[in-house]
Motif scaffolding. Structure first.
Motif, mmCIF file in Angstrom:
data_model
loop_
_atom_site.group_PDB
_atom_site.id
_atom_site.type_symbol
_atom_site.label_atom_id
_atom_site.label_comp_id
_atom_site.label_asym_id
_atom_site.label_seq_id
_atom_site.Cartn_x
_atom_site.Cartn_y
_atom_site.Cartn_z
ATOM 1 N N LEU A 274 4.958 74.636 129.426
ATOM 2 C CA LEU A 274 3.589 75.135 129.274
ATOM 3 C C LEU A 274 2.760 75.041 130.556
ATOM 4 N N ALA A 275 3.276 74.394 131.573
ATOM 5 C CA ALA A 275 2.512 74.246 132.818
ATOM 6 C C ALA A 275 2.151 75.621 133.387
ATOM 7 N N GLY A 276 0.865 75.883 133.533
ATOM 8 C CA GLY A 276 0.402 77.149 134.101
ATOM 9 C C GLY A 276 0.378 78.316 133.133
ATOM 10 N N ALA A 277 0.688 78.075 131.864
ATOM 11 C CA ALA A 277 0.717 79.174 130.888
ATOM 12 C C ALA A 277 -0.686 79.535 130.423
ATOM 13 N N GLN A 278 -0.962 80.832 130.347
ATOM 14 C CA GLN A 278 -2.242 81.299 129.799
ATOM 15 C C GLN A 278 -2.157 81.539 128.291
ATOM 16 N N VAL A 279 -0.968 81.957 127.828
ATOM 17 C CA VAL A 279 -0.785 82.332 126.426
ATOM 18 C C VAL A 279 0.472 81.673 125.874
ATOM 19 N N VAL A 280 0.394 81.233 124.620
ATOM 20 C CA VAL A 280 1.575 80.752 123.902
ATOM 21 C C VAL A 280 1.710 81.563 122.616
ATOM 22 N N ILE A 281 2.910 82.068 122.372
ATOM 23 C CA ILE A 281 3.203 82.800 121.140
ATOM 24 C C ILE A 281 4.167 81.944 120.327
ATOM 25 N N ASP A 282 3.752 81.548 119.138
ATOM 26 C CA ASP A 282 4.598 80.698 118.303
ATOM 27 C C ASP A 282 5.322 81.547 117.256
ATOM 28 N N LEU A 283 6.615 81.757 117.483
ATOM 29 C CA LEU A 283 7.474 82.506 116.559
ATOM 30 C C LEU A 283 8.553 81.594 115.984
ATOM 31 N N SER A 284 8.308 80.304 116.036
ATOM 32 C CA SER A 284 9.325 79.335 115.616
ATOM 33 C C SER A 284 9.544 79.379 114.109
ATOM 34 N N ASN A 285 10.709 78.894 113.711
ATOM 35 C CA ASN A 285 11.053 78.869 112.298
ATOM 36 C C ASN A 285 11.803 77.575 111.994
ATOM 37 N N ALA A 286 11.628 77.082 110.781
ATOM 38 C CA ALA A 286 12.305 75.860 110.383
ATOM 39 C C ALA A 286 13.816 76.087 110.340
ATOM 40 N N PRO A 287 14.606 75.120 110.780
ATOM 41 C CA PRO A 287 16.061 75.279 110.791
ATOM 42 C C PRO A 287 16.684 75.202 109.406
ATOM 43 N N SER A 288 15.909 74.765 108.422
ATOM 44 C CA SER A 288 16.412 74.640 107.054
ATOM 45 C C SER A 288 15.304 75.067 106.094
#
Length: 251
Positions: A48-62
């Motif tokens: 995340l160092a220097g990031a302007q935007v974060v897109i969270d597309l994560s999903n639970a593994p179970s």
């Protein structure tokens, strides 16, 4: 612009990363395989160092109820804390149309809690609620199969293609934060039974499809419009017919 895509190697994530890079942005595909783990926190600070935007597309593994709840709670807490420390200016998260109106659907309940955590974080945000992906019609049919019959709950479906989801996610990420919710859906709305039956027919699957008022949607009870937008929504371009043609070309 540096944009970190959590879940950047998944179905939507890989497409989003490619689109961002084509646009000249520094898109980081963050995932455990790439050394970034939102549950343990490993690699988050560096990514995340220097990031302007974060897109969270994560999903639970179970899809175990406890595992899903624990994943989104822990992952969300770690990610938002790291974003605050890094000074991220826009948090985009992909959620689900109907996430707040399917009783008994524990995955949806966990996603709704994720939304509320984002809203309370103090980081400028946009929540994108999407209808079901066309690419998951096969999984829905398999989960609803009883012998040679696919038993589906009543209600409407308005599925959207993964390519369209990624395109809209990319566009939203590059725009100013909404500090609100954007709903997206496919261009075609039809009964659940009809859409799944068309899919199975197109791939030569002999299973029959029946509407069953007692059937559940991954444990949740559906009303007619539980899974479709109630108001204004951004629509994808690819309808079921054209998506199926592309699918047949791949077979």
């Amino acid at each position: 612009m540096k944009i970190v895509v959590i879940g950047g190697t998944g179905l939507i994530g890989s497409k989003t990363v490619a689109m961002l890079r084509q646009g000249g942005h520094e898109a980081i595909a963050a995932s455990p395989k790439a050394g970034v783990n939102t549950v343990t926190g490993v690699g988050l600070k560096e990514a995340l160092a220097g990031a302007q935007v974060v897109i969270d597309l994560s999903n639970a593994p179970s899809y175990d109820v406890n595992a899903v709840r624990e994943f989104f709670e822990t992952s969300g807490r770690n990610l938002l804390a790291a974003e605050t420390a890094a000074g991220v200016q826009h948090h985009v998260v992909l959620s689900i149309v109907g996430v707040d109106r399917v009783p008994g659907q524990e995955y949806y309940r966990a996603k709704l809690a994720q939304e509320k955590r984002v809203q309370a974080s103090g980081i400028p945000y946009t929540i994108i609620r999407s209808t079901q992906f066309l690419e998951f019609l096969g999984s829905i049919a398999d989960a609803s199969t009883d012998g040679s019959v696919v038993r589906l709950p009543p209600g409407l479906l308005q599925p959207i293609a993964a390519d369209d989801v990624a395109a809209i996610v990319t566009e939203v990420a590059l725009a100013h934060p909404r500090n609100g919710i954007v709903e997206i859906a496919g261009p075609e709305r039809a009964p659940f039974k009809e859409i799944v039956a068309r899919y199975l027919t197109s791939i030569g699957d002999p299973r029959t499809v029946e509407r069953d008022p007692e059937a559940r949607y991954f444990g949740g009870r559906l009303e007619e419009k539980s899974l479709v937008p109630w108001g204004e929504a951004r629509l994808g371009r690819l309808d079921l017919e054209h998506w199926l043609r592309g699918l047949q070309n791949e077979i």
